[in-house]
Design a protein around this motif. Sequence first.
Motif, PDB file in Angstrom:
ATOM      1  N   LYS A   8      24.940 115.154  82.581  1.00 58.20           N
ATOM      2  CA  LYS A   8      25.999 115.890  81.899  1.00 58.20           C
ATOM      3  C   LYS A   8      26.352 115.164  80.612  1.00 58.20           C
ATOM      4  O   LYS A   8      26.489 113.945  80.593  1.00 58.20           O
ATOM      5  N   HIS A   9      26.504 115.904  79.525  1.00 56.04           N
ATOM      6  CA  HIS A   9      26.766 115.265  78.246  1.00 56.04           C
ATOM      7  C   HIS A   9      28.259 114.982  78.068  1.00 56.04           C
ATOM      8  O   HIS A   9      29.108 115.812  78.381  1.00 56.04           O
ATOM      9  N   ILE A  10      28.517 113.774  77.596  1.00 57.91           N
ATOM     10  CA  ILE A  10      29.891 113.321  77.342  1.00 57.91           C
ATOM     11  C   ILE A  10      29.965 112.778  75.919  1.00 57.91           C
ATOM     12  O   ILE A  10      28.950 112.589  75.252  1.00 57.91           O
ATOM     13  N   ASP A  11      31.166 112.522  75.456  1.00 63.76           N
ATOM     14  CA  ASP A  11      31.374 111.992  74.107  1.00 63.76           C
ATOM     15  C   ASP A  11      30.648 110.656  73.939  1.00 63.76           C
ATOM     16  O   ASP A  11      30.694 109.800  74.825  1.00 63.76           O
ATOM     17  N   ASN A  12      29.976 110.462  72.803  1.00 64.55           N
ATOM     18  CA  ASN A  12      29.165 109.252  72.601  1.00 64.55           C
ATOM     19  C   ASN A  12      29.828 108.207  71.704  1.00 64.55           C
ATOM     20  O   ASN A  12      29.186 107.228  71.313  1.00 64.55           O
ATOM     21  N   SER A  13      31.104 108.398  71.377  1.00 66.53           N
ATOM     22  CA  SER A  13      31.747 107.467  70.433  1.00 66.53           C
ATOM     23  C   SER A  13      31.804 106.045  70.989  1.00 66.53           C
ATOM     24  O   SER A  13      31.647 105.071  70.244  1.00 66.53           O
ATOM     25  N   ALA A  14      32.003 105.904  72.312  1.00 64.58           N
ATOM     26  CA  ALA A  14      32.059 104.559  72.896  1.00 64.58           C
ATOM     27  C   ALA A  14      30.726 103.842  72.732  1.00 64.58           C
ATOM     28  O   ALA A  14      30.687 102.643  72.432  1.00 64.58           O
ATOM     29  N   LEU A  15      29.629 104.562  72.925  1.00 68.21           N
ATOM     30  CA  LEU A  15      28.302 103.958  72.788  1.00 68.21           C
ATOM     31  C   LEU A  15      28.031 103.566  71.342  1.00 68.21           C
ATOM     32  O   LEU A  15      27.459 102.498  71.079  1.00 68.21           O
ATOM     33  N   VAL A  16      28.430 104.406  70.410  1.00 68.62           N
ATOM     34  CA  VAL A  16      28.217 104.107  68.992  1.00 68.62           C
ATOM     35  C   VAL A  16      29.002 102.862  68.588  1.00 68.62           C
ATOM     36  O   VAL A  16      28.471 101.965  67.911  1.00 68.62           O
TER      37      VAL A  16
END
Length: 220
Positions: A8-16
């Motif tokens: 399931k796709h989630i926001d990627n800001s934490a990974l960036v």
Amino acid sequence: MLNRFLFKHIDNSALVIFRIIFGLLCFLESVGAIFTGWVKITMISPQHTFSFMDFEWLQPLPGYWMYAYYVLMGVFGLFIMLGYRYRFSALAFTVLWAGTYFMQKSSYNNHYYLLMLLSGLMIFQPANKYLSLDIKRNPSIVSYSMPRWSAWIFILQMFIVYTYGSINKIYPDWLNLNVMKVLMQGKKHYVLVGNLLQETWLQYFLAYGGILFDGLVIPL
């Protein structure tokens, strides 16, 4: 059900943001090893280094070439931070860091091993899909989401590290402060806090607080 959860796709800001901070720390770790004298003391000055079993063929570069080795690692750390040719940079840093890890064990630190694992995991992360130079080169890769496994793989990895860290501290020499006294004695010369670190109450706090922190930080 597991597939739906993991993909399931989630926001990627934490990974960036993690990629940016991680790359910066890789850079600082690499160049810091030069400026603190660690590279000279550990890699250049010794007449003989003790490599890991089956890695006897992996030896420090002759002369002062290990400085260039660490500078190159620092460059790839910056590339990770900037998201420039991200996957190649993450792979290159991982290989170089693994090389410097396995070529000597006289200055072993379990966090060096952890960094090798984390940088290896970063190779497979879609961490360059935003706020990176790669999207300047190829705008079509821009994305604001990531599969959920991208987050959980780090949570699982850190759960393993901290859980074992907590369990391994539950033994007599840690509980009766023998280990902590040795660790803090080596910091006696620290400005302002050196004498404070010799206080028994603080050492108890650090010893038992370390057990609690390691055991609870991931669930929390």
